[in-house]
Write an enzyme that holds these catalytic residues in place. Sequence first.
Site, mmCIF file in Angstrom:
data_model
loop_
_atom_site.group_PDB
_atom_site.id
_atom_site.type_symbol
_atom_site.label_atom_id
_atom_site.label_comp_id
_atom_site.label_asym_id
_atom_site.label_seq_id
_atom_site.Cartn_x
_atom_site.Cartn_y
_atom_site.Cartn_z
ATOM 1 N N GLU A 169 8.353 -2.870 8.970
ATOM 2 C CA GLU A 169 8.971 -1.600 9.367
ATOM 3 C C GLU A 169 8.533 -1.077 10.734
ATOM 4 O O GLU A 169 7.896 -0.017 10.824
ATOM 5 C CB GLU A 169 8.701 -0.533 8.295
ATOM 6 C CG GLU A 169 9.329 -0.865 6.959
ATOM 7 C CD GLU A 169 9.335 0.326 5.981
ATOM 8 O OE1 GLU A 169 8.671 1.330 6.263
ATOM 9 O OE2 GLU A 169 10.033 0.231 4.963
ATOM 10 N N GLU A 357 11.419 -4.571 -0.128
ATOM 11 C CA GLU A 357 10.839 -3.393 -0.782
ATOM 12 C C GLU A 357 11.958 -2.528 -1.339
ATOM 13 O O GLU A 357 12.976 -2.318 -0.679
ATOM 14 C CB GLU A 357 10.059 -2.485 0.195
ATOM 15 C CG GLU A 357 8.701 -2.986 0.584
ATOM 16 C CD GLU A 357 7.936 -1.975 1.444
ATOM 17 O OE1 GLU A 357 8.213 -0.757 1.351
ATOM 18 O OE2 GLU A 357 7.064 -2.423 2.201
HETATM 19 C C1 NOJ Z 1 7.433 1.424 3.235
HETATM 20 C C2 NOJ Z 1 6.128 0.775 3.574
HETATM 21 O O1 NOJ Z 1 6.261 -0.556 3.966
HETATM 22 C C3 NOJ Z 1 5.072 0.929 2.509
HETATM 23 O O2 NOJ Z 1 3.840 0.749 3.130
HETATM 24 C C4 NOJ Z 1 5.234 2.268 1.830
HETATM 25 O O3 NOJ Z 1 4.175 2.540 0.964
HETATM 26 C C5 NOJ Z 1 6.531 2.285 1.085
HETATM 27 N N1 NOJ Z 1 7.636 1.981 1.961
HETATM 28 C C6 NOJ Z 1 6.827 3.594 0.354
HETATM 29 O O4 NOJ Z 1 6.874 4.640 1.243
#
Ligand code: NOJ
Length: 446
Positions: A169, A357
């Site tokens: 990200e 994710e």
């Molecule tokens: C994005 C991130 O990659 C991760 O580190 C985070 O905890 C989750 N989404 C939830 O916000």
Amino acid sequence: MDYLNKLLFGKDFKWGVSTAAFQIEGACDADGKGKSIWDTFTAQKGKIFSGQTAGIACDFYNNYKADIDLIKKLNIPNFRFSISWTRVLPNGTGEINQAGIDYYNQVIDYCLSQGIEPWVTIYHWDLPQVLEDQGGWTNRKVVDWFISYTAICAQHFGDRVKYWMVMNEPSVFSGAGYFFGIHAPGRTGLKNFLPAIHHIVLSLAAGAKKLRELLPEAEIGTTFSCSHIEPRSDSKRDIKAANVADALVNRLFIEPVLGLGYPMSEIPVLKGLEKYFQPGDEQNMSFDFDFIGLQNYTREIIKYSFFTPYIQASQVKAKDRNVPITAMGWEVYPPAIYHVIKKFDAYPQIRKILITENGAAFPDQVIEGEVDDLRRAEYLQTHLQQILKAKQEGCKVDGYFVWTLTDNFEWAEGYHPRFGLIYVDFDTQERIVKSSGKWLAGFLKE
Ligand code: NOJ
């Protein structure tokens, strides 16, 4: 929900669970580990919810075997985790910390011994503090630092790790960390954001090329956060605002990486990036990834906003829209993931999409030793239905990784948003498999 059967996704579909080093490992100064920007940031007053830190977190560092055993118990065949740069290189460059290498070797070997495929993210936000002191992502030298670190990961772990994700990200760690200052390293403004963007893009492509050179057989990907974006109304101004937000949230990093350049016509302030360009950069920004990891949680409703600098767009918050929300304040809207897959499936440059994710935080409660998180189970099921719909319409989506294994350290939000399939009592480190975890275990069972 009985028609949701894993076989409908095909036998090659990758099922997994995702984590990140800083959020789970703890042991923040064990065995020669150096400080990362997140160690520094969490030690500062007022940065993290309730002043919490990740010094211990889920203590995965010391308990990785037990947690990998739980992955196995949940029938999850693929485990995504990240390498902590400062465990391996305490000063970011130079001397290797053998204890850090040994640790990740043990984690990888243990996964393999349990029949679990390791998926490694090279960079999940924990830049070495020593490098930040020299400008971090705003310093063009970071490209060389990142290439050397990537090479070390490839050389030490590449004989057993087949699946790699270069970065996690970029829009979030650059936006929150270098523009808004709400994540480490806490820098603000365009003068930090713009050089960081360009050096991240160059590092991403350069790191991927290094992996390809050293590990020609590896499957190389990288992950992007993306939201489904809709305008608040049909007015021209709202539609324009939504387009700008889409360019910023969804296109800013992926398009240069795919060889399409930065979306400057939608976001004119990005013209400021040109100042950081050097000859040859245009060619060095892209890479032909084997897969693109998309990470989606929600949708955003966008409206025109005269007072928002640079973009004249702002969100209509979910809590003001009378919609179901998670503990993060994010709208629960399963079709978002379908739209996101459709959107990126339309890029011919993308070979394969994996959802690296997806998941939700809800205020879980332990009642008589059980955590009956029906909303999370339903969240996962309804999102999977949307993914299946996209797949059945021919989209090249080939995997789904739940965020996340255990409740963990949710960055600036600390420990209060619980995203895990497994509940963690942070006082005792006791784990309880939640109902959602049990549901997934049943779903994934051969
Ligand atoms: C994005 C991130 O990659 C991760 O580190 C985070 O905890 C989750 N989404 C939830 O916000």
